[in-house]
Write an enzyme that holds these catalytic residues in place. Sequence first.
Site, PDB file in Angstrom:
ATOM      1  N   LEU A  14       3.747   4.110  -1.320  1.00 38.17           N
ATOM      2  CA  LEU A  14       3.238   4.242  -2.682  1.00 38.17           C
ATOM      3  C   LEU A  14       2.903   5.708  -2.941  1.00 38.17           C
ATOM      4  CD1 LEU A  14       2.844   2.480  -5.089  1.00 38.17           C
ATOM      5  CD2 LEU A  14       0.586   1.879  -4.284  1.00 38.17           C
ATOM      6  N   HIS A  15       3.949   6.520  -3.025  1.00 39.54           N
ATOM      7  CA  HIS A  15       3.827   7.957  -3.204  1.00 39.54           C
ATOM      8  C   HIS A  15       4.703   8.403  -4.359  1.00 39.54           C
ATOM      9  CE1 HIS A  15       1.712   8.122   0.592  1.00 39.54           C
ATOM     10  NE2 HIS A  15       2.658   7.349   1.095  1.00 39.54           N
ATOM     11  N   ALA A  16       4.358   9.494  -4.985  1.00 40.35           N
ATOM     12  CA  ALA A  16       5.133  10.151  -6.038  1.00 40.35           C
ATOM     13  C   ALA A  16       5.689   9.183  -7.079  1.00 40.35           C
ATOM     14  CB  ALA A  16       6.212  11.017  -5.436  1.00 40.35           C
ATOM     15  N   PRO A  18       7.193   6.097  -6.999  1.00 43.83           N
ATOM     16  CA  PRO A  18       6.744   4.696  -6.996  1.00 43.83           C
ATOM     17  C   PRO A  18       5.295   4.556  -7.463  1.00 43.83           C
ATOM     18  CG  PRO A  18       7.856   5.199  -4.938  1.00 43.83           C
ATOM     19  CD  PRO A  18       7.688   6.489  -5.679  1.00 43.83           C
TER      20      PRO A  18
END
Length: 88
Positions: A14-16, A18
């Site tokens: 759950l980075h950038a 997404p």
Amino acid sequence: MAQRVVSIGFRSGLHARPAATFVQAAAQAPLPVTIAVEGKRPVAAGSMLGVLSLAVGHGDQVILTAQGEHAEAVLDELADLLGKESDA
């Protein structure tokens, strides 16, 4: 209060991108939603900084929580988004 436990399907966690997709969907929800991981305090799902601070990786489990009318439907939609396997 409604809750969902979801395993993150995004390959990058759950980075950038997404996280931005999820935060945007959560912010548009008609009620407040929180997201948490074990050992950390829940944060507002509509907060990009809050979501990124959880440092959620691929396959990690998160807990979504909401309260109010339509909470079940909102959490179902957000859980489906998080659980999809994608490179988003």
